[in-house]
Design a protein around this motif. Sequence first.
Motif, PDB file in Angstrom:
ATOM      1  N   UNK A   1       0.725  -1.210   0.120  1.00  0.00           N
ATOM      2  CA  UNK A   1       0.035   0.257   0.009  1.00  0.00           C
ATOM      3  C   UNK A   1       0.987   0.963  -0.356  1.00  0.00           C
ATOM      4  N   UNK A   2       0.538   2.156  -0.599  1.00  0.00           N
ATOM      5  CA  UNK A   2       1.078   3.685  -0.752  1.00  0.00           C
ATOM      6  C   UNK A   2       0.676   4.140   1.587  1.00  0.00           C
ATOM      7  N   UNK A   3       2.279   4.803   1.566  1.00  0.00           N
ATOM      8  CA  UNK A   3       2.437   5.063   2.800  1.00  0.00           C
ATOM      9  C   UNK A   3       2.738   6.407   2.967  1.00  0.00           C
ATOM     10  N   UNK A   4       2.290   7.175   3.991  1.00  0.00           N
ATOM     11  CA  UNK A   4       3.338   8.002   4.124  1.00  0.00           C
ATOM     12  C   UNK A   4       4.067   8.606   5.709  1.00  0.00           C
ATOM     13  N   UNK A   5       5.319   8.302   5.365  1.00  0.00           N
ATOM     14  CA  UNK A   5       5.825   8.841   6.673  1.00  0.00           C
ATOM     15  C   UNK A   5       5.609  10.030   7.511  1.00  0.00           C
ATOM     16  N   UNK A   6       4.548  10.110   8.598  1.00  0.00           N
ATOM     17  CA  UNK A   6       4.225  10.965   9.083  1.00  0.00           C
ATOM     18  C   UNK A   6       5.381  12.254   9.652  1.00  0.00           C
ATOM     19  N   UNK A   7       5.101  12.994   9.351  1.00  0.00           N
ATOM     20  CA  UNK A   7       6.847  14.083   9.869  1.00  0.00           C
ATOM     21  C   UNK A   7       7.307  14.642  10.091  1.00  0.00           C
ATOM     22  N   UNK A   8       7.558  14.226  11.936  1.00  0.00           N
ATOM     23  CA  UNK A   8       7.920  13.831  12.971  1.00  0.00           C
ATOM     24  C   UNK A   8       8.766  12.391  13.005  1.00  0.00           C
ATOM     25  N   UNK A   9       8.234  11.708  11.924  1.00  0.00           N
ATOM     26  CA  UNK A   9       9.018  10.473  12.353  1.00  0.00           C
ATOM     27  C   UNK A   9      10.228  10.559  11.404  1.00  0.00           C
ATOM     28  N   UNK A  10       9.953  11.332   9.758  1.00  0.00           N
ATOM     29  CA  UNK A  10      10.562  11.478   8.750  1.00  0.00           C
ATOM     30  C   UNK A  10      11.386  12.407   8.757  1.00  0.00           C
ATOM     31  N   UNK A  11      11.347  13.516  10.195  1.00  0.00           N
ATOM     32  CA  UNK A  11      13.067  14.481  10.259  1.00  0.00           C
ATOM     33  C   UNK A  11      13.811  14.170  11.151  1.00  0.00           C
ATOM     34  N   UNK A  12      13.615  12.765  11.896  1.00  0.00           N
ATOM     35  CA  UNK A  12      14.410  11.606  12.850  1.00  0.00           C
ATOM     36  C   UNK A  12      15.128  10.862  11.199  1.00  0.00           C
ATOM     37  N   UNK A  13      15.255  10.712  10.008  1.00  0.00           N
ATOM     38  CA  UNK A  13      15.442   9.517   9.685  1.00  0.00           C
ATOM     39  C   UNK A  13      16.139  10.475   8.575  1.00  0.00           C
ATOM     40  N   UNK A  14      17.456   9.463   8.005  1.00  0.00           N
ATOM     41  CA  UNK A  14      18.441  10.055   6.796  1.00  0.00           C
ATOM     42  C   UNK A  14      17.746   9.976   5.722  1.00  0.00           C
ATOM     43  N   UNK A  15      17.018   8.889   4.881  1.00  0.00           N
ATOM     44  CA  UNK A  15      16.711   8.767   3.946  1.00  0.00           C
ATOM     45  C   UNK A  15      15.029   8.559   4.314  1.00  0.00           C
ATOM     46  N   UNK A  16      14.221   9.233   4.195  1.00  0.00           N
ATOM     47  CA  UNK A  16      12.663   9.314   4.336  1.00  0.00           C
ATOM     48  C   UNK A  16      11.718   9.189   3.002  1.00  0.00           C
ATOM     49  N   UNK A  17      12.954   8.867   1.683  1.00  0.00           N
ATOM     50  CA  UNK A  17      12.045   8.695   0.747  1.00  0.00           C
ATOM     51  C   UNK A  17      11.879   7.636   0.562  1.00  0.00           C
ATOM     52  N   UNK A  18      13.017   6.358   1.396  1.00  0.00           N
ATOM     53  CA  UNK A  18      12.883   5.372   0.906  1.00  0.00           C
ATOM     54  C   UNK A  18      11.456   3.942   1.237  1.00  0.00           C
ATOM     55  N   UNK A  19      10.381   5.159   2.061  1.00  0.00           N
ATOM     56  CA  UNK A  19       9.328   4.857   3.074  1.00  0.00           C
ATOM     57  C   UNK A  19       7.837   5.684   2.222  1.00  0.00           C
ATOM     58  N   UNK A  20       7.838   5.264   1.621  1.00  0.00           N
ATOM     59  CA  UNK A  20       6.947   5.222   0.566  1.00  0.00           C
ATOM     60  C   UNK A  20       6.157   4.317   0.608  1.00  0.00           C
ATOM     61  N   UNK A  21       6.556   3.033   0.596  1.00  0.00           N
ATOM     62  CA  UNK A  21       4.829   2.478   0.839  1.00  0.00           C
ATOM     63  C   UNK A  21       4.956   1.360   1.868  1.00  0.00           C
TER      64      UNK A  21
END
Length: 166
Positions: free
Chosen positions: A109-129
């Motif tokens: 499924x399509x998945x959007x990482x929450x903003x507070x978690x995306x700020x803590x991860x080096x490469x948030x683009x890998x979490x799209x599904x």
Amino acid sequence: MQKTVFVYRATSNHLEVCRWQDIPDMVFIFIRVIPFVMIGIVLMLLISNPALSIAALAGPALVGIGLASVGGDSSYQTYWQDFQHDDYLWSEVLEAMLDAEQGLIVLTLAYELPAELAAQIENPEQFTSQDVRLYFRKDQQTEVIAMVRSQIPHIVLTPGRQIYEF
């Protein structure tokens, strides 16, 4: 003594997944009963040998009373059963894979990482599904496949093999 229980409910719009650890009720009954056994032992020790200090025996009795209050608490039981409830929209399914050997359908499924978690991860683009696993018994395979195909007719259910990474 634990097993994971999965319950699925499919509607025309979404898939509801509930998961929990099935801990036998006997465990929680034991946690509620053990304090009375401990208090009985403490009283027997006190009667048989009055030289024992009440203060030395009060500790185990209080621990038993604490266990009884924790073991009878429904929120404690829910916590240890690790109850989780998730809803997924059929319209968000990107692809589906059938692993008939393991009795499993994996929905991506399509998945959007929450903003507070995306700020803590080096490469948030890998979490799209996100993968959702639907487990089934072999005797239910045709019904489950028919249900999934009817909900996502525009997506092909490709055969494959799920590899678990730890």
